[in-house]
Design an enzyme around this catalytic site. Structure first.
Site, short mmCIF file in Angstrom:
data_model
loop_
_atom_site.label_atom_id
_atom_site.label_comp_id
_atom_site.label_asym_id
_atom_site.label_seq_id
_atom_site.Cartn_x
_atom_site.Cartn_y
_atom_site.Cartn_z
N SER A 1 0.84 -1.20 0.00
CA SER A 1 0.00 0.00 0.00
C SER A 1 0.89 1.26 0.00
O SER A 1 1.66 1.47 -0.94
CB SER A 1 -0.95 -0.06 1.20
OG SER A 1 -1.99 0.86 1.07
N ASP B 1 -10.13 -5.55 -3.18
CA ASP B 1 -9.50 -4.56 -2.32
C ASP B 1 -10.38 -3.31 -2.29
O ASP B 1 -10.67 -2.71 -3.34
CB ASP B 1 -8.12 -4.24 -2.91
CG ASP B 1 -7.28 -3.34 -2.03
OD1 ASP B 1 -7.83 -2.42 -1.39
OD2 ASP B 1 -6.06 -3.55 -1.99
N HIS C 1 -7.31 -6.11 0.93
CA HIS C 1 -6.13 -5.28 1.23
C HIS C 1 -5.37 -5.76 2.47
O HIS C 1 -4.41 -5.13 2.89
CB HIS C 1 -6.61 -3.84 1.46
CG HIS C 1 -5.56 -2.78 1.28
ND1 HIS C 1 -4.97 -2.52 0.05
CD2 HIS C 1 -4.97 -1.91 2.15
CE1 HIS C 1 -4.10 -1.52 0.18
NE2 HIS C 1 -4.07 -1.14 1.44
#
EC number: 3.1.2.12
Lengths: 286, 286
Positions: B155, B231, B264
């Site tokens: 991320s 995600d 995620h």
């Protein structure tokens, strides 16, 4: 799955190694409160296969999350086609009494997998019956699993796994433990919890002591125990040598492995959980 | 190891897969504060081998602990003989400014791996220089590692890994990312952070945008990116399609993999971290 909605509330879902990690809430009749548990369903379970189940019992202060997040067990579970179910470590909720001193080793997060007989604990602290009966019934009614079961756990949960398996050998194919509290009637954690939950009757305590049960049993459920030799709780709380002596006394098929340098943490569990899943998978396939 | 004591303070050690997970504190000249990082040293490093190092950059709100506890990377790192170093995600300490609103995506835990030019951030928020220069110097001076480096992250940390590798291809053998913020100049997380840390000069922003850098580079450092298709941040914040288009424009050797059903979380990372370590290990061996 529509009847599920009546009993089980899904609260999270994460795809993991081709299978699914999911958390559910349900009202437990046994514990008289709402409980959360986690289940890992391997890819094989998503395509109609009824997979065997490993029940994992966590240690003091844990919830259903510690093992699922930190043990790294899903990789091997996916490979072997094994579901894993992780309950919480005590009843939960505002209506559930906690230790007045809020110690980490009594009350919430510290149910010790016993059926409490003493006030104020006895109304909710019935983790033994929850793990032995209610939870498997629920799992087997609602997930694509078989009735082939194994059980494992860590520390307080290792004590839980061993005592539950030794008292119910017909319900499990195998048992394992990391760093179990092996002889709780003779260590501070065990004595504190048993005195609170079970009162002063030592005959009742014996029913929840893995070493005393193993010394006396005719059961032959294969057992694997791993212990780190740099575990800070080793001598005071865990006492694997008493379990070893008990197995010798009764001829119990216990494999106890000592690992130099390893401690009480999930870094130790992660290092050897693959061995445990393979051990259980072999027994579950028979 | 006695000279270590002057610079590095060991704060924890856990044996894991035959190697060691350790946390250290040190005073960072670059950041002007005391920082903690974690290192995993595989068994090969304990017997005198200088092993290559994978630097792992974590995402928003993380510390050095999330990856080490949740990714399950140590098993494969031990097998491959790869050290892993995980820094924190921002400067830390009472003297370090935080977002006045204490948002999770600015200030503490959200350094974005840039060198801040704006007040009040510029004194401490120099995570780019810390990761590129100070941390590897420290690691290579004090641990049994070689100067063969790879870099990865998740991320915000995937953004960090890609931008740092693209700007310093001579310092790394390979780069990878999970769910990176691929085009921060054009997403809410990136715009908020860059406006605060870098001001309004968009030319400066471009130096920290993986898609813009990749479209323009002559570097050929192999890159592997994994993205989960469930995600929650995919369309708004991550935009892997911009990175893919950039790679096409410059002929960059990017492998972008899309994974149906994955989110995620670290359950996604754990599922594919083994592939990433094998990818880096192949490049590091050349």
């Amino acid at each position: 799955m529509s009847e599920l909605a009546n009993e089980l509330e899904n609260v999270s879902a994460n795809k993991c190694f081709g299978g699914w990690h999911k958390q559910y809430r349900h009202f437990s009749r046994t514990l008289g409160c709402t409980m959360r548990f986690a289940v890992y369903l391997p890819p094989q379970a998503m395509v109609g296969e009824n997979v065997p189940v490993l029940y994992w019992l966590s240690g003091l202060t844990c919830t259903d999350e510690n093992f699922m997040q930190k043990a790294g067990a899903q990789r091997m579970a996916a490979e072997l086609g094994l579901a894993i179910v992780a309950p919480d470590t005590s009843p939960r909720g505002d209506e559930v009494p906690d230790d007045p001193a809020q110690a980490y080793d009594l009350g919430l997060g510290a149910g010790f997998y016993v059926n409490a007989s003493e006030a104020p604990w006895s109304r909710h602290y019935q983790m033994y019956d929850y793990v032995v009966k209610e939870l498997p019934e629920l799992i087997e009614a609602h997930f694509p699993v078989s009735d082939r079961r194994a059980i494992s756990g860590h520390s307080m949960g290792g004590h839980g796994a061993l005592t539950i398996a030794l008292r119910n050998p017909e319900r499990y194919r195998s048992v394992s433990a990391f760093s179990p509290i092996s002889h709780p009637v003779d260590c501070p954690w065990g004595q504190k919890a048993f005195r609170a939950y079970l009162g002063d009757d030592q005959a009742l305590w014996r029913e929840y002591d893995a070493s005393l049960l193993m010394a006396d049993t005719r059961a032959t459920l294969p057992a694997l125990v791993d212990q780190g030799m740099d575990d800070a709780f080793l001598e005071r709380e865990l006492k694997p040598e008493t379990l070893e002596a008990a197995a010798r006394a009764s001829g119990y098929p216990l494999t106890l492995r000592r690992h130099e340098g390893y401690d009480h943490s999930y870094y130790f569990i992660a290092s050897f959980i693959g061995d445990h899943l393979q051990f259980h998978s072999r027994q579950l396939a028979q």
